[in-house]
Design an enzyme around this catalytic site. Structure first.
Site, PDB file in Angstrom:
ATOM      1  N   ASP A  36     106.550  10.253  85.895  1.00  0.00           N
ATOM      2  CA  ASP A  36     106.686   8.971  86.580  1.00  0.00           C
ATOM      3  C   ASP A  36     107.471   7.973  85.731  1.00  0.00           C
ATOM      4  O   ASP A  36     107.473   8.048  84.506  1.00  0.00           O
ATOM      5  CB  ASP A  36     105.286   8.412  86.872  1.00  0.00           C
ATOM      6  CG  ASP A  36     105.308   7.330  87.926  1.00  0.00           C
ATOM      7  OD1 ASP A  36     106.331   7.194  88.638  1.00  0.00           O
ATOM      8  OD2 ASP A  36     104.299   6.611  88.053  1.00  0.00           O
ATOM      9  N   GLY A  37     108.127   7.044  86.419  1.00  0.00           N
ATOM     10  CA  GLY A  37     108.765   5.923  85.739  1.00  0.00           C
ATOM     11  C   GLY A  37     110.265   6.026  85.556  1.00  0.00           C
ATOM     12  O   GLY A  37     110.854   5.180  84.861  1.00  0.00           O
ATOM     13  N   ARG A  49     118.533   3.120  89.866  1.00  0.00           N
ATOM     14  CA  ARG A  49     117.375   4.002  89.762  1.00  0.00           C
ATOM     15  C   ARG A  49     117.782   5.459  89.575  1.00  0.00           C
ATOM     16  O   ARG A  49     117.118   6.211  88.858  1.00  0.00           O
ATOM     17  CB  ARG A  49     116.506   3.861  91.021  1.00  0.00           C
ATOM     18  CG  ARG A  49     115.714   2.571  91.075  1.00  0.00           C
ATOM     19  CD  ARG A  49     114.915   2.474  92.377  1.00  0.00           C
ATOM     20  NE  ARG A  49     114.034   3.611  92.544  1.00  0.00           N
ATOM     21  CZ  ARG A  49     112.809   3.705  92.009  1.00  0.00           C
ATOM     22  NH1 ARG A  49     112.333   2.722  91.267  1.00  0.00           N
ATOM     23  NH2 ARG A  49     112.058   4.764  92.233  1.00  0.00           N
ATOM     24  N   HIS A  53     116.580   8.933  87.159  1.00  0.00           N
ATOM     25  CA  HIS A  53     116.270  10.296  87.587  1.00  0.00           C
ATOM     26  C   HIS A  53     117.128  11.309  86.835  1.00  0.00           C
ATOM     27  O   HIS A  53     116.662  12.397  86.492  1.00  0.00           O
ATOM     28  CB  HIS A  53     116.481  10.436  89.098  1.00  0.00           C
ATOM     29  CG  HIS A  53     115.511   9.629  89.913  1.00  0.00           C
ATOM     30  ND1 HIS A  53     114.156   9.716  89.728  1.00  0.00           N
ATOM     31  CD2 HIS A  53     115.715   8.723  90.904  1.00  0.00           C
ATOM     32  CE1 HIS A  53     113.543   8.896  90.585  1.00  0.00           C
ATOM     33  NE2 HIS A  53     114.470   8.281  91.295  1.00  0.00           N
ATOM     34  N   SER A  81     107.053  14.524  95.735  1.00  0.00           N
ATOM     35  CA  SER A  81     105.848  14.641  96.552  1.00  0.00           C
ATOM     36  C   SER A  81     106.184  14.560  98.032  1.00  0.00           C
ATOM     37  O   SER A  81     107.280  14.145  98.424  1.00  0.00           O
ATOM     38  CB  SER A  81     104.852  13.526  96.193  1.00  0.00           C
ATOM     39  OG  SER A  81     105.275  12.293  96.737  1.00  0.00           O
ATOM     40  N   TRP A  85     109.407  11.192 100.509  1.00  0.00           N
ATOM     41  CA  TRP A  85     110.395  11.097 101.585  1.00  0.00           C
ATOM     42  C   TRP A  85     110.527   9.662 102.085  1.00  0.00           C
ATOM     43  O   TRP A  85     111.512   9.316 102.762  1.00  0.00           O
ATOM     44  CB  TRP A  85     110.026  12.019 102.737  1.00  0.00           C
ATOM     45  CG  TRP A  85     110.085  13.473 102.397  1.00  0.00           C
ATOM     46  CD1 TRP A  85     109.034  14.316 102.207  1.00  0.00           C
ATOM     47  CD2 TRP A  85     111.268  14.266 102.221  1.00  0.00           C
ATOM     48  NE1 TRP A  85     109.474  15.594 101.916  1.00  0.00           N
ATOM     49  CE2 TRP A  85     110.842  15.599 101.924  1.00  0.00           C
ATOM     50  CE3 TRP A  85     112.635  13.995 102.290  1.00  0.00           C
ATOM     51  CZ2 TRP A  85     111.747  16.631 101.685  1.00  0.00           C
ATOM     52  CZ3 TRP A  85     113.540  15.036 102.050  1.00  0.00           C
ATOM     53  CH2 TRP A  85     113.090  16.329 101.755  1.00  0.00           C
ATOM     54  N   LEU A 147     106.683  31.511  79.257  1.00  0.00           N
ATOM     55  CA  LEU A 147     106.211  30.293  79.906  1.00  0.00           C
ATOM     56  C   LEU A 147     106.617  30.252  81.369  1.00  0.00           C
ATOM     57  O   LEU A 147     107.768  30.531  81.720  1.00  0.00           O
ATOM     58  CB  LEU A 147     106.784  29.069  79.190  1.00  0.00           C
ATOM     59  CG  LEU A 147     106.548  27.708  79.856  1.00  0.00           C
ATOM     60  CD1 LEU A 147     105.100  27.274  79.688  1.00  0.00           C
ATOM     61  CD2 LEU A 147     107.499  26.665  79.302  1.00  0.00           C
ATOM     62  N   ARG A 204     100.272  11.930  82.641  1.00  0.00           N
ATOM     63  CA  ARG A 204     101.043  11.064  83.537  1.00  0.00           C
ATOM     64  C   ARG A 204     101.716   9.976  82.715  1.00  0.00           C
ATOM     65  O   ARG A 204     101.084   9.293  81.915  1.00  0.00           O
ATOM     66  CB  ARG A 204     100.178  10.427  84.614  1.00  0.00           C
ATOM     67  CG  ARG A 204     101.025   9.512  85.517  1.00  0.00           C
ATOM     68  CD  ARG A 204     100.346   9.074  86.772  1.00  0.00           C
ATOM     69  NE  ARG A 204     101.325   8.371  87.619  1.00  0.00           N
ATOM     70  CZ  ARG A 204     101.215   8.222  88.920  1.00  0.00           C
ATOM     71  NH1 ARG A 204     100.164   8.716  89.558  1.00  0.00           N
ATOM     72  NH2 ARG A 204     102.129   7.575  89.617  1.00  0.00           N
ATOM     73  N   ILE A 211      96.176   9.928  90.180  1.00  0.00           N
ATOM     74  CA  ILE A 211      96.755  11.269  90.261  1.00  0.00           C
ATOM     75  C   ILE A 211      97.675  11.440  91.470  1.00  0.00           C
ATOM     76  O   ILE A 211      98.345  12.473  91.587  1.00  0.00           O
ATOM     77  CB  ILE A 211      95.670  12.363  90.255  1.00  0.00           C
ATOM     78  CG1 ILE A 211      94.729  12.215  91.449  1.00  0.00           C
ATOM     79  CG2 ILE A 211      94.896  12.328  88.951  1.00  0.00           C
ATOM     80  CD1 ILE A 211      93.732  13.359  91.566  1.00  0.00           C
ATOM     81  N   SER A 212      97.741  10.456  92.351  1.00  0.00           N
ATOM     82  CA  SER A 212      98.763  10.399  93.402  1.00  0.00           C
ATOM     83  C   SER A 212      98.882  11.674  94.224  1.00  0.00           C
ATOM     84  O   SER A 212      99.968  12.253  94.352  1.00  0.00           O
ATOM     85  CB  SER A 212     100.131  10.038  92.784  1.00  0.00           C
ATOM     86  OG  SER A 212     100.079   8.757  92.201  1.00  0.00           O
ATOM     87  N   GLU A 223      91.434  17.666  81.769  1.00  0.00           N
ATOM     88  CA  GLU A 223      91.482  16.471  80.933  1.00  0.00           C
ATOM     89  C   GLU A 223      92.701  15.643  81.354  1.00  0.00           C
ATOM     90  O   GLU A 223      93.771  16.197  81.618  1.00  0.00           O
ATOM     91  CB  GLU A 223      91.591  16.849  79.453  1.00  0.00           C
ATOM     92  CG  GLU A 223      90.379  17.591  78.915  1.00  0.00           C
ATOM     93  CD  GLU A 223      89.110  16.751  78.965  1.00  0.00           C
ATOM     94  OE1 GLU A 223      89.192  15.540  78.677  1.00  0.00           O
ATOM     95  OE2 GLU A 223      88.048  17.310  79.299  1.00  0.00           O
TER      96      GLU A 223
END
Length: 256
Positions: A36-37, A49, A53, A81, A85, A147, A204, A211-212, A223
């Site tokens: 985020d951010g 913006r 990104h 998410s 949209w 991973l 986050r 937690i959106s 945790e």
């Protein structure tokens, strides 16, 4: 394996020192990150913006290799998410094009590091070019055993759980599943994240303390670690600080 210095540049010594402080037998298997951010980071610098990104996209590789360096098995990144949209059309279109830039640029090094790409979310609604870029990366890394880099794209936890309930109910109606078989493990198998383990740690960025609509079932005993830093400025050092904090906590799962 790509040399450690190539991924981490001049900060290798500092990262080595932080890694040395970690308990090798208490590394979280699955780390989830709400990145985020990006937009706020850009606006603070007088940039559009979308510039945030783009910087956030470049940070994905750094944190992926930071996780890989200490033995994290799964890294899930909340990339877009089902609610995103609602953002301006131009911003959404830019976000949908980022995989076209990220994967061709990074895929060789991801393959060399044995990273496997996965996606958790709904394909419906995503542009064909976005899906192709992701699917190509998934196909090219399918046989990798290191991973798992899992992108939560067009993902929302409420939709995921409702979809799982509907499919479970259908299987019960057709006799495939008996109601006495239904437990937490079975229900988890109907979620999009199956067969990945639940996250041990959620990170986050940006100072938001929620937690959106992200992995609400899976995060039941994870945790949580929050930072005021925006995603583009969240470094490998900050990632290792989050791991250190995780290792200081006692996970009781409701017990004593």
């Amino acid at each position: 394996m790509i040399p450690f210095k190539k991924w981490f540049g001049g900060g290798k010594q500092q990262n080595d020192e932080l890694i040395a402080k970690l308990a090798a037998d208490n590394i979280p298997n699955h780390v989830a990150v709400i990145m985020d951010g990006n937009g706020r980071w850009a606006q603070k610098r007088g940039l559009p913006r979308v510039a945030g990104h783009h910087s956030g996209m470049k940070n994905v590789k750094k944190i992926t290799m930071a996780a890989d360096a200490i033995g994290v098995k799964v890294l899930t990144l909340y990339a877009f998410s089902t609610e995103n949209w609602k953002r301006p059309k131009e911003e959404v279109e830019y976000l949908m094009k980022l995989p076209l830039e990220f994967f061709p640029k990074e895929i060789e090094e991801l393959i060399a590091n044995n990273v496997q790409i996965r996606m958790t979310g709904w394909q419906e609604g995503l542009p064909d070019y976005t899906l192709k870029a992701i699917q190509d990366a998934i196909d090219q890394t399918r046989n990798n055993t290191g991973l798992i880099l899992n992108f939560a794209l067009n993902y929302g936890s409420r939709k995921e759980m409702l979809s799982g309930v509907k499919r479970l109910a259908q299987d019960m109606r057709t006799g495939k599943i008996d109601e006495n078989q239904v437990d937490e493990s079975l229900f988890s198998s109907y979620l999009l994240t199956h067969p990945l383990p639940d996250p041990d740690l959620l990170i986050r960025t940006s100072g938001e303390l929620r937690i959106s609509n992200f992995m609400m079932w899976q995060l039941a005993y994870s945790e949580l670690w929050f930072t005021d830093l925006c995603w583009p400025e969240f470094s490998e050092q900050h990632f290792y600080e989050a791991i250190q904090e995780y290792q200081r906590r006692a996970r009781r799962y409701g017990g004593l």
